[in-house]
Scaffold this active site. Sequence first.
Site, PDB file in Angstrom:
ATOM      1  N   PRO A   1       0.504  -3.114   3.623  1.00 24.37           N
ATOM      2  CA  PRO A   1      -0.481  -4.007   4.240  1.00 24.37           C
ATOM      3  C   PRO A   1      -0.845  -3.549   5.655  1.00 24.37           C
ATOM      4  O   PRO A   1      -1.870  -3.931   6.194  1.00 24.37           O
ATOM      5  CB  PRO A   1       0.226  -5.367   4.261  1.00 24.37           C
ATOM      6  CG  PRO A   1       1.659  -5.085   4.067  1.00 24.37           C
ATOM      7  CD  PRO A   1       1.754  -3.798   3.310  1.00 24.37           C
TER       8      PRO A   1
ATOM      9  N   GLU B   1      10.290  -5.520   2.654  1.00 19.07           N
ATOM     10  CA  GLU B   1       9.588  -5.468   3.962  1.00 19.07           C
ATOM     11  C   GLU B   1       9.137  -4.048   4.268  1.00 19.07           C
ATOM     12  O   GLU B   1       8.852  -3.723   5.415  1.00 19.07           O
ATOM     13  CB  GLU B   1      10.533  -5.963   5.063  1.00 19.07           C
ATOM     14  CG  GLU B   1      10.966  -7.402   4.868  1.00 19.07           C
ATOM     15  CD  GLU B   1       9.796  -8.327   4.559  1.00 19.07           C
ATOM     16  OE1 GLU B   1       9.834  -9.009   3.527  1.00 19.07           O
ATOM     17  OE2 GLU B   1       8.828  -8.326   5.348  1.00 19.07           O
TER      18      GLU B   1
ATOM     19  N   ARG C   1     -11.629   8.312 -11.591  1.00 23.29           N
ATOM     20  CA  ARG C   1     -12.969   8.194 -12.188  1.00 23.29           C
ATOM     21  C   ARG C   1     -13.964   9.138 -11.506  1.00 23.29           C
ATOM     22  O   ARG C   1     -15.037   9.394 -12.039  1.00 23.29           O
ATOM     23  CB  ARG C   1     -13.479   6.772 -12.147  1.00 23.29           C
ATOM     24  CG  ARG C   1     -13.723   6.221 -10.766  1.00 23.29           C
ATOM     25  CD  ARG C   1     -14.126   4.767 -10.810  1.00 23.29           C
ATOM     26  NE  ARG C   1     -15.441   4.588 -11.392  1.00 23.29           N
ATOM     27  CZ  ARG C   1     -16.598   4.765 -10.735  1.00 23.29           C
ATOM     28  NH1 ARG C   1     -16.566   5.145  -9.467  1.00 23.29           N
ATOM     29  NH2 ARG C   1     -17.753   4.570 -11.325  1.00 23.29           N
TER      30      ARG C   1
ATOM     31  N   ASP D   1     -22.575   4.381  -7.867  1.00 23.74           N
ATOM     32  CA  ASP D   1     -21.575   3.345  -7.589  1.00 23.74           C
ATOM     33  C   ASP D   1     -22.049   2.387  -6.519  1.00 23.74           C
ATOM     34  O   ASP D   1     -22.846   2.757  -5.662  1.00 23.74           O
ATOM     35  CB  ASP D   1     -20.311   4.015  -7.015  1.00 23.74           C
ATOM     36  CG  ASP D   1     -19.414   4.538  -8.110  1.00 23.74           C
ATOM     37  OD1 ASP D   1     -19.566   4.078  -9.252  1.00 23.74           O
ATOM     38  OD2 ASP D   1     -18.594   5.391  -7.828  1.00 23.74           O
TER      39      ASP D   1
HETATM   40  N1  LIG Z   1       1.227  -6.177   0.489  1.00 22.49           N
HETATM   41  C1  LIG Z   1       1.864  -4.985   0.150  1.00 22.49           C
HETATM   42  C2  LIG Z   1       3.261  -4.957  -0.043  1.00 22.49           C
HETATM   43  C3  LIG Z   1       3.881  -3.768  -0.396  1.00 22.49           C
HETATM   44  C4  LIG Z   1       3.120  -2.616  -0.551  1.00 22.49           C
HETATM   45  C5  LIG Z   1       1.745  -2.643  -0.360  1.00 22.49           C
HETATM   46  C6  LIG Z   1       1.109  -3.822  -0.006  1.00 22.49           C
HETATM   47  C7  LIG Z   1      -0.366  -3.821   0.203  1.00 22.49           C
HETATM   48  C8  LIG Z   1      -1.212  -2.734   0.084  1.00 22.49           C
HETATM   49  N2  LIG Z   1      -2.467  -3.185   0.357  1.00 22.49           N
HETATM   50  C9  LIG Z   1      -2.383  -4.475   0.659  1.00 22.49           C
HETATM   51  O1  LIG Z   1      -1.089  -4.890   0.562  1.00 22.49           O
END
Ligand SMILES: Nc1ccccc1-c1cnco1
Length: 245
Positions: free
Chosen positions: A91, A118, A160, A175
């Site tokens: 994230p 985490e 793709r 696209d």
């Molecule tokens: N929330 C997460 C938790 C663990 C690994 C990736 C994510 C992630 C990737 N893109 C948004 O969230």
Amino acid sequence: MRIDVVTIFPGYLAPLREALLGRAIDAGLISVAVHDLRTWTHDVHQAVDDAPYGGGPGMVMRPQVWGEALDAVVGDVPSGEAPPRLIVPTPAGRPFTQAMAHEYAAESRLVFACGRYEGIDQRVIDDAATWMPVDEVSIGDYVLVGGEVAVLAIVEAVARLLPGVLGNPASAEQDSFSDGLLEGPAYTRPETWRGRAVPDVLRSGNHGAIARWRRDRALERTAARRPDLLAALPPTALDRADRAL
Ligand SMILES: Nc1ccccc1-c1cnco1
């Protein structure tokens, strides 16, 4: 393209072998290897995580396990050969975009590290970055439990774009985002459905008028839903007719 995925839930990546991607794998356009991270644990509990230094909620994935896994999966990169790109969904990563999908489609090899809890001990990323390019990537501003879903999304967006994967290459060229705009509404038969008719222009056979109508709907939709994309367009991207909308 060779794709390796390291995860504690290999089954989560099973969809990669379905449908379009499955056919691309069968055709030898892509190879996908999924590796269970626990392979590189050495304790009876196969522990992959531990409590975070400094306290706080959740668990952090252990550097020793990830270090051995990436050493083994990436292997010795022959001299003169480019190392693979390591992609770590998180994230806290750089937002994944269609432009990045095109960048990744140009790579011969991608390795994905699926973090959970985490996240992965930062030293794994720092160490990996000394011997291969590492991208920490987010697929959106929301919290998932792990990186596996992000890997499915990224791999589909990249695969793709590879020659031969899509039946009709024009699809990738038209696209959403390819011209910086969202695609407008699409319609198919029947002409009227639950009292709603297909816009006349789409049945007119007037290709110029159809192209104009589609461009106008794409501009309207982009302005309404993603004004940030409109603002990011180079000035030359909008012609006089666009501006008249
Ligand atoms: N929330 C997460 C938790 C663990 C690994 C990736 C994510 C992630 C990737 N893109 C948004 O969230």
